[in-house]
Design a protein around this motif. Sequence first.
Motif, short mmCIF file in Angstrom:
data_model
loop_
_atom_site.label_atom_id
_atom_site.label_comp_id
_atom_site.label_asym_id
_atom_site.label_seq_id
_atom_site.Cartn_x
_atom_site.Cartn_y
_atom_site.Cartn_z
N ASN A 1 1.37 3.82 -0.11
CA ASN A 1 0.87 3.65 -1.54
C ASN A 1 0.56 2.45 -1.80
O ASN A 1 -0.36 2.10 -2.64
CB ASN A 1 1.74 4.47 -2.34
CG ASN A 1 1.92 5.99 -2.35
OD1 ASN A 1 0.96 6.65 -1.79
ND2 ASN A 1 3.20 6.39 -2.50
N ALA A 2 1.44 1.35 -1.59
CA ALA A 2 1.26 0.02 -2.18
C ALA A 2 -0.07 -0.72 -1.33
O ALA A 2 -0.76 -1.33 -1.74
CB ALA A 2 2.37 -1.00 -1.77
N LYS A 3 -0.23 -0.04 -0.13
CA LYS A 3 -1.19 -0.75 0.74
C LYS A 3 -2.60 0.05 0.21
O LYS A 3 -3.64 -0.78 -0.06
CB LYS A 3 -1.22 -0.27 2.14
CG LYS A 3 -1.92 -0.87 3.25
CD LYS A 3 -1.69 -0.50 4.74
CE LYS A 3 -0.97 -1.49 5.31
NZ LYS A 3 -0.74 -0.97 6.90
N ASN A 4 -2.69 1.33 -0.16
CA ASN A 4 -3.67 1.83 -0.81
C ASN A 4 -4.12 1.20 -2.26
O ASN A 4 -5.47 1.32 -2.54
CB ASN A 4 -3.61 3.53 -0.63
CG ASN A 4 -3.52 4.18 0.49
OD1 ASN A 4 -3.97 3.49 1.65
ND2 ASN A 4 -2.76 5.25 0.73
#
Length: 150
Positions: free
Chosen positions: A145-148
């Motif tokens: 989620n942090a990467k997206n």
Amino acid sequence: MKKLTMAAVALAICATSGFGQQGSSTADKTVKAAQAKAAAKRVPAAAGTELPADAVKVQEGVYKAKDAKGKTWIYSRTPFGWTKTDESSFKEAAHASEVPSIRAIAVEGDKVKFERDSPFGKSVWTKPVGDLAPEEKAAYELKLNAKNEK
């Protein structure tokens, strides 16, 4: 020299065993009675460590109560008695324990690299995505989620 040492040892044994005493005196009985009365009158070590009568049970061993000034306190049962904590401090400590202990630090293809703090330093390991435990899976999803979001 040996006779002097033997005499000193014999004297010490007689003194500690009560040899030569007729019985306990009235002064000894008075002291013991006073000690018994004092033990019966003992109060708790610190004021404010008793659970108030109006305390509401939050969970097993944890109660909440307001004092005369309107401040809310959390009372927790410990092996040594009750502890009294300000409600805001209690909430901060509870929130700190909700932070996951495992962090996913890298995703390399179908493998995930994890990290956890321990008393002996950082523990680092790598696992395939299909073999993740529930806690590892939650950390992996947080990483994705942090990467997206970036």
